[in-house]
Write a protein that holds these residues in place. Structure first.
Motif, PDB file in Angstrom:
ATOM      1  N   TYR A   1      11.408 117.751 -21.091  1.00 56.78           N
ATOM      2  CA  TYR A   1      10.942 117.566 -22.460  1.00 56.78           C
ATOM      3  C   TYR A   1       9.445 117.297 -22.473  1.00 56.78           C
TER       4      TYR A   1
ATOM      5  N   MET B   1      14.371 114.108 -17.931  1.00 55.49           N
ATOM      6  CA  MET B   1      13.317 113.834 -18.915  1.00 55.49           C
ATOM      7  C   MET B   1      12.111 114.753 -18.750  1.00 55.49           C
TER       8      MET B   1
ATOM      9  N   GLU C   1       7.777 114.634 -27.277  1.00 52.78           N
ATOM     10  CA  GLU C   1       9.185 114.372 -27.593  1.00 52.78           C
ATOM     11  C   GLU C   1       9.661 113.085 -26.951  1.00 52.78           C
ATOM     12  N   ILE C   2       9.264 112.860 -25.717  1.00 56.41           N
ATOM     13  CA  ILE C   2       9.637 111.624 -25.028  1.00 56.41           C
ATOM     14  C   ILE C   2       9.055 110.427 -25.788  1.00 56.41           C
TER      15      ILE C   2
END
Length: 185
Positions: A148, A145, A152-153
């Motif tokens: 990103y 994760m 975006e998360i």
């Protein structure tokens, strides 16, 4: 199960859509749904292997994972809430909890002002074992994760939240009695 695609994998694109936008969107939805299904299957496999690693039945391990997760979120479970989370009757949940307690994996406490309310907690011995097992999983997921940007998360969190609330509504409504009402043919 289809996501806008025929049994042969072809799409039912709108003939007025000359550019194939509907077809491309259908393929994208299929890929996302397949990715979510595969992630769910892999998560289930992690829980199954956790069960094997601890010498538990997979349902017992799934319940233990739910208890650990709820504690981590600061909202420990009651037996009734656990029963809902693992889809067992209250009687089956009581038997499962007895096995987990006898194995030394959980403890039942009375933390509420209402002494009738039971709270489920992991035992001091199981948490380090769970951390040892799920630690590499957590580290790898955090690494994945981190690739990103936060925006975006955040959008992905919103997307997952929408999918979850959609599924919650389906389970509460159309699937409340085990499935949708069959249509007359």
């Amino acid at each position: 199960m289809t996501n806008g695609r025929g049994a042969d994998g072809s799409s039912a694109a709108d003939p007025a859509d000359e550019g194939g936008t509907a077809d491309r969107e259908s393929v994208r939805v299929d890929r996302v749904m397949d990715g979510l299904r595969a992630f769910g299957a892999n998560y289930t496999e992690f829980t199954r292997r956790f069960a094997t690693w601890l010498g538990l039945h997979s349902t017992d391990a799934a319940a233990l994972v739910e208890i650990l997760y709820a504690e981590d979120q600061g909202a420990p479970l009651s037996p009734a809430r656990l029963s809902e989370r693992v889809s067992l009757s209250s009687g089956a949940t009581a038997i499962l909890l007895k096995r987990l307690e006898q194995a030394g994996h959980i403890v039942r406490t009375r933390e509420s002002a209402d002494r009738r309310v039971v709270t489920l907690r992991s035992s001091p011995d199981i948490r380090p074992r769970a951390m040892a097992f799920f630690g590499p999983y957590s580290e790898r997921m955090a690494e994945a994760m981190a690739a990103y940007p936060p925006e975006e998360i955040e959008r992905f969190e919103q997307f997952l939240g929408t999918l979850r609330s959609t599924m919650d509504a389906l389970l509460a409504d159309e699937y409340a009695n085990g499935g949708p009402t069959p249509t007359a043919s």
